[in-house]
Motif scaffolding. Sequence first.
Motif, short mmCIF file in Angstrom:
data_model
loop_
_atom_site.label_atom_id
_atom_site.label_comp_id
_atom_site.label_asym_id
_atom_site.label_seq_id
_atom_site.Cartn_x
_atom_site.Cartn_y
_atom_site.Cartn_z
N SER A 135 0.80 -1.10 -0.18
CA SER A 135 -0.01 -0.14 -0.01
C SER A 135 0.71 1.22 0.05
O SER A 135 0.58 2.32 -0.71
CB SER A 135 -0.89 0.06 1.36
OG SER A 135 -1.64 -1.01 1.32
N PHE A 136 1.98 1.26 0.66
CA PHE A 136 2.98 2.42 0.69
C PHE A 136 4.10 2.23 -0.33
O PHE A 136 4.70 3.33 -0.20
CB PHE A 136 3.51 2.45 2.22
CG PHE A 136 2.63 2.84 3.28
CD1 PHE A 136 2.36 4.32 3.35
CD2 PHE A 136 2.01 2.01 3.99
CE1 PHE A 136 1.51 4.88 4.28
CE2 PHE A 136 1.15 2.56 5.06
CZ PHE A 136 0.78 3.80 5.10
N GLY A 137 4.13 1.18 -1.13
CA GLY A 137 5.10 1.15 -1.88
C GLY A 137 6.57 1.05 -1.53
O GLY A 137 7.54 1.57 -1.89
N VAL A 138 6.65 0.58 -0.33
CA VAL A 138 7.80 0.15 0.39
C VAL A 138 8.14 -1.37 0.69
O VAL A 138 7.27 -1.96 0.52
CB VAL A 138 7.88 1.02 1.86
CG1 VAL A 138 7.68 2.64 1.41
CG2 VAL A 138 6.91 0.48 2.74
N LYS A 139 9.40 -1.69 1.24
CA LYS A 139 9.63 -3.11 1.79
C LYS A 139 8.92 -3.14 2.96
O LYS A 139 9.03 -2.13 3.74
CB LYS A 139 11.10 -3.21 1.41
CG LYS A 139 11.59 -3.15 0.01
CD LYS A 139 13.25 -3.44 0.09
CE LYS A 139 13.78 -3.53 -1.30
NZ LYS A 139 13.59 -4.26 -2.35
N GLU A 140 8.75 -4.44 3.38
CA GLU A 140 8.30 -4.97 4.60
C GLU A 140 9.12 -4.28 5.77
O GLU A 140 8.65 -3.74 6.63
CB GLU A 140 8.17 -6.22 4.69
CG GLU A 140 7.07 -6.97 3.93
CD GLU A 140 6.96 -8.44 3.96
OE1 GLU A 140 7.11 -8.89 5.06
OE2 GLU A 140 6.85 -8.99 2.96
N GLY A 141 10.60 -4.69 5.57
CA GLY A 141 11.20 -4.27 6.75
C GLY A 141 11.34 -2.69 7.14
O GLY A 141 11.47 -2.51 8.23
N SER A 142 10.77 -1.82 6.00
CA SER A 142 10.72 -0.55 6.50
C SER A 142 9.85 0.08 7.49
O SER A 142 9.94 1.21 7.97
CB SER A 142 10.86 0.64 5.14
OG SER A 142 9.37 0.21 4.56
N LEU A 143 8.67 -0.78 7.42
CA LEU A 143 7.67 -0.68 8.57
C LEU A 143 7.99 -0.78 9.74
O LEU A 143 7.34 -0.46 10.92
CB LEU A 143 6.29 -1.44 7.92
CG LEU A 143 5.86 -1.13 6.63
CD1 LEU A 143 4.59 -1.84 6.42
CD2 LEU A 143 5.68 0.59 6.31
N TYR A 144 8.83 -1.65 10.00
CA TYR A 144 9.44 -2.08 11.38
C TYR A 144 9.92 -1.07 12.03
O TYR A 144 10.15 -1.11 13.39
CB TYR A 144 10.32 -3.39 11.46
CG TYR A 144 9.33 -4.59 11.15
CD1 TYR A 144 8.52 -5.21 11.83
CD2 TYR A 144 9.17 -5.22 9.78
CE1 TYR A 144 7.47 -6.17 11.64
CE2 TYR A 144 8.45 -6.30 9.36
CZ TYR A 144 7.51 -6.90 10.31
OH TYR A 144 6.60 -7.76 9.97
N SER A 145 10.30 0.15 11.50
CA SER A 145 10.80 1.22 12.20
C SER A 145 9.51 2.04 12.79
O SER A 145 9.61 2.81 13.46
CB SER A 145 11.35 2.38 11.34
OG SER A 145 10.66 2.60 10.13
N HIS A 146 8.35 1.60 12.28
CA HIS A 146 6.95 2.08 12.97
C HIS A 146 6.31 1.48 13.78
O HIS A 146 5.64 1.90 14.74
CB HIS A 146 6.15 2.74 11.59
CG HIS A 146 6.82 3.59 10.89
ND1 HIS A 146 7.02 4.99 11.17
CD2 HIS A 146 7.30 3.42 9.55
CE1 HIS A 146 7.77 5.39 10.19
NE2 HIS A 146 7.86 4.62 9.36
N ILE A 147 6.37 0.12 13.69
CA ILE A 147 5.83 -0.97 14.36
C ILE A 147 6.72 -2.15 15.02
O ILE A 147 7.76 -2.08 14.28
CB ILE A 147 4.61 -1.56 13.76
CG1 ILE A 147 5.03 -2.39 12.53
CG2 ILE A 147 3.43 -0.58 13.52
CD1 ILE A 147 4.10 -3.27 11.86
N GLU A 148 6.54 -2.35 16.14
CA GLU A 148 7.42 -3.61 16.57
C GLU A 148 7.18 -4.97 15.82
O GLU A 148 8.31 -5.83 15.56
CB GLU A 148 7.19 -4.06 18.09
CG GLU A 148 7.35 -2.57 19.01
CD GLU A 148 7.31 -2.91 20.44
OE1 GLU A 148 7.24 -4.17 20.89
OE2 GLU A 148 6.86 -1.86 21.09
#
Length: 191
Positions: free
Chosen positions: A35-48
């Motif tokens: 949805s954000f056009g990013v890699k999964e790993g980058s979301l882990y800076s926002h959620i644990e």
Amino acid sequence: MARAGVTVERLVRVAADLADEIGFDNVTVTALARSFGVKEGSLYSHIENMRDLRVKVALLALAELADAAGAALAGRSGKDALVAFADAYRDYARKHPGRYAATRFPLDPQTAAASAGVRHVEMTRAILHGYRIPEPDQIDAIRLLGSTFHGFVSLETAGSFQHSADARGTDASWSRILDALHTSLTHWSSA
């Protein structure tokens, strides 16, 4: 460094929207990353982790539902309050099925105590106060209302009432159930 446009708030809102589209249990970090056009790993800076995301969506949904129920209750008492409160839950579940499912996600005691879930209990107690239900019995009455609302709404949103040939539809049943709850609360007998 976090990708521009991805914040915790946006992430949770997109997850909640996705939950309404595909179901709360089907939301994944992979789908969110897409949805954000990013890699999964980058979301882990926002959620644990996935549980943290689910908790955040649950907290958002509890707050939204408490706001809707509070607005519906304003200035009402007795049966009017009961019906407005119940209708707020049903309307929210119909409009936001994934978010509604998130309101049932189990929270740890500390998180639950700091959540809008407390407002739900306070509003329910306010309704019960109008019926003069004594404090020791209020928890039983709260559970009666919660299980009735949730049971009906869950069955309805799952399509479980579609098999009925009743031309009145589910609204008539909902109204009768609320009448029965009103009668039960009016004639409450302490254990």
